[in-house]
Write a protein that holds these residues in place. Sequence first.
Motif: not given
Length: 317
Positions: A29-30, A33, A37
């Motif tokens: 997930e990190l 993301t 971005v």
Amino acid sequence: MALENQTGVIEFFLMGLSEDPEMQPILFELLLTMYMVTMFGNLLIILVVSSDSKLHTPMYFFLSNLSFVDICCISTIVPKMLVNIQTENKAISYAGCLTQVCFFMIFLCMDNLLLTVMAYDRYVAICHPLYYKVIMNPTQCVLLVLVSMFISSVDALLHTLMVLHLSFCTDLKLPHFFCEITPILKLACSDTLINNILVYLATTLLGIAPLVGIIFSYSQIVSSIMKIPSTSGKCKAFSTCGSHLSVVSLFYGTCIGVYLSSAITDSPRKTEVASVMYTVVTPMMNPFIYSLRNNDLKGTLRNLVFPVLLSRFHVLY
């Protein structure tokens, strides 16, 4: 130990950032993301620069190229990491590993050279303003980018071709989250003296030399700025360099951090964490640094985003 023929089917195993099963969903997930971005931020920079004629200047031309290179650099690494985490398969083919090495080195070197070119652009703009349009003409700007691409490609291909002559042991576990030249050389069972010499030469010529060029450019810039009589003039000149200096500090600071961590500590895990900074975090931060510190970019962003938001608001209400 038995040797594997380099022409045979070889798979490397990327050990990743953590072997803890409970950490894998968090890492996925990190990383996802951060990747999204980075893609959004850098694509937005390219869109803003291309859409506003006022930003069709050498400084923003190099900035849009830097954003494109950042997109390519992170796309060389993170998607494979996400696939490996999702499938719980750490393998990467021999050809895939060398491809990753080649493209990563191309885009990392281009990042470095573009930052140097941007420093030269600021040097000409501040120290030789009367000759700026003559020196930094569109043809010259395109040529500088093409030369940077050519040097980066030759360097990466040379390293990759040299790896093809190596033989590897049966234990092909890479203590890293992507294929990088140094960990790969450590797995080789054949002599890597020439490869290591090439790495040191490339680091000196394409790493240290550009940094020296940037430092020299800014020493001349500071000297010229200090001669400006008015305080407002000094502030305006410094403002055009602030974003670039921040990006240079972040890029070289993280790269030096990786080098020092690998030299001081024997822990591959600490080196991997330091590597995340310049491979993932730096490309993600660059758009924020330039957009938050640059009034021209912020103005164009407002002109692009606000009309879209207003139109959506009217449609909803």
